[in-house]
Design an enzyme around this catalytic site. Sequence first.
Site, short mmCIF file in Angstrom:
data_model
loop_
_atom_site.label_atom_id
_atom_site.label_comp_id
_atom_site.label_asym_id
_atom_site.label_seq_id
_atom_site.Cartn_x
_atom_site.Cartn_y
_atom_site.Cartn_z
N ASP A 81 0.83 -1.20 0.00
CA ASP A 81 0.00 0.00 0.00
C ASP A 81 0.86 1.25 0.00
O ASP A 81 1.93 1.30 0.62
CB ASP A 81 -0.89 -0.03 1.24
N GLU A 120 1.08 -0.45 -5.14
CA GLU A 120 0.12 0.62 -5.38
C GLU A 120 0.94 1.91 -5.49
O GLU A 120 1.28 2.53 -4.49
CB GLU A 120 -0.89 0.74 -4.24
#
Length: 733
Positions: free
Chosen positions: A413, A466
Amino acid sequence: MSSTLTKEIISTISDGSHGDPFSVLGLHEVEIEGKTKLVLRTFRPEAKSVTVLIDKKSYDLDRISDEGLFERVFTRRKNRFNYELKVQPHNGKTFTISDAYQFDSLISDFDLQLWGEGNHNQAYEFMGAHPREIDGVKGTHFVVTAPSATRVSVIGEFNSWDGRVHRMRKFHDQGIWEIFIPHVQAGDYYKFEIKSPVQDPPLKKADPFAFYSELRPGTASIVSEVDNYEWNDDEWIESRPDRQALDQPISIYEMHLGSWKRKVGEDPGFLNYRETADQLVPYLKELGYTHVELMPVAEHPYDPSWGYQITGYFAPTSRFGTPEDFMYFVDKCHQEGIGVIVDWVPAHFAKDDHGLRRFDGTGLFEHDDPRKGLHKDWGTCIFNYGRTEVQNFLISNAVYWCDKFHIDGLRVDAVASMLYLDYSKNEGEWVPNKYGGRENIEAIDFLRKFNDTVHHHFPGVITFAEESTSWGGVSRPTETGGLGFDFKWNMGWMNDTLTYIEKDPIFRKYHQDQLTFSLIYAFSEHFTLPFSHDEVVHMKQSMLSKMPGDDWQKFANLRLLYTYMYAHPGKNLLFMGCEFGQWSEWSESRSLDWHLLEWEKHKGLQLLVKDLNKLNTEEKPLHELDFDWRGFEWVDVSDADNSIISFIRRAEDPDDFLVIILNFTPTVHYGYKVGVPHAGEYEVLMNSDSEYYGGSNAGDNNIHGEWGEWHGQKANISITIPPLAGVILKPKS
């Protein structure tokens, strides 16, 4: 009664401030009147009296402090001996225990060396709490890092949460503390009480390496074992490198465990890991998904953080059961051929007092300087990637999920926030690197080390970034200067495509470049195309609600959008609920609206996703060359007036191809001429306007290609193109 200790030492043991309790408590040699004697000491604040049991004989200990320090000098015993303590408490029944201070260190020199180097990739095997049996005595071995602490204790129900009772041994060179506590077992609650030189009173911290945690709002760690589950996924693990190769179909169902489904009439009504697996796996099989991606499952205190603000990196959240329950979930997926990806969050961590923040009173895991150590947008702390403790902690955590839970992929993330020191910061709010630049050198090195380590230890495990910037080489090997990820989320494609599709079709002809721009860079990285949870929250509307027009057009637009996604080069990801058309935005606090499947249009959308997954798996042109220009060829990108694009997808065998035609207006086009590679019969593999999916059923069933150059191709077809629809054609053999 006189003592062998000075008043100062008695005082520091009694008030818990002594820095080296192992030098005082337990069995020791002392000089008395020129002779070496053995002396036994124990600190039991709950005890009215303490007796030592040796070879079936008992000896009373003398109380030498009001707080509970006991001592006995053995005048006739010359050799060290094993013993137990019989404790008569002020309240309650007498009990017999082994003494934590009779056990030597259980940490190997090799563990200490690797930890000190910052290269302990399996630190979870000795850090934290591990039930063990030593010399016939069952208990738990506790290890924690707190280099700046002056005292660290294990506290729990087993010592009335009194930090004076089980103070730990410190390895000063590595900043590690250790103790083996007899009779503590799996299921016992505990914390670390940490005395810091920079603040008072002591901190009470959850174990950073705990395998299991108390259900929120509780914050204690729980002694747990993670090696007893019997796995049944050997076939999957052996085939995983082939199943997850770049040329294989990968279609990912992203989900949040707490809100996929809930039990009616219960609050909060969570399904546990086992119940979710038993319902989810058949659903994913029916819809043809190859993988499920879980939003963070690590322990977190605050439900609305969705798991992205973590306090227990090694503990599957207790909201849904035990670590073994989560193992069952993964095992069940693997037995049915479904890979499991988890969201992993090394970019930042929660600021809750029981967590990692200022763990030993100083910035141990984070930077002390708030310009480096704080994410002001998220209210979280940033890891100090240059510290050996952080590298040991995070790298071993990644290895842990793959090792103990057989996880098949890690989606990292917020990578962009790790790469840039000035991420979401204004001038004066960040500190340049040593070269004066904005790149976070330590974080870059860490990400490369993470990818290299995971790929080395677990061939076939895949990693996703990401990453929303133009950073080059995110999914390129580290040896060529890349970050080493297998895949990068294509945030540019997602943003451009949604911006385009949300426009009224009448205006789309002015923005066709937004739809096609992604093909300029589509093969610069190994891209995953994500329509994730981030696209359906915070007033962004659900995927269905984003679509323009009346209800019919909304469903048609969404079917068209999904057809485009599956036809576009790259792997696919769709968030739960998007497959059947949620009207409302996603919320972590409630279940998906499963009742919508009672309506034909929602059921039709779900059937479309099912058939797209089937095509993606069965048709090599849709997955075999996702990351190679040889797998894609424009037919016509210039018909902006009609908002129509067409292209070819090819497999490794160039004669194995599909023709994709996409119409982004509600106009039916009859006899529309499209170039194709050769003449002959073509079958319709997919028409998103089919009545089967809730469409108007416009379009042709049988299509004949004739020789004659068109759109740069050697042959052409004349086709009826349905409104707001995608058509996928395949030449008949």
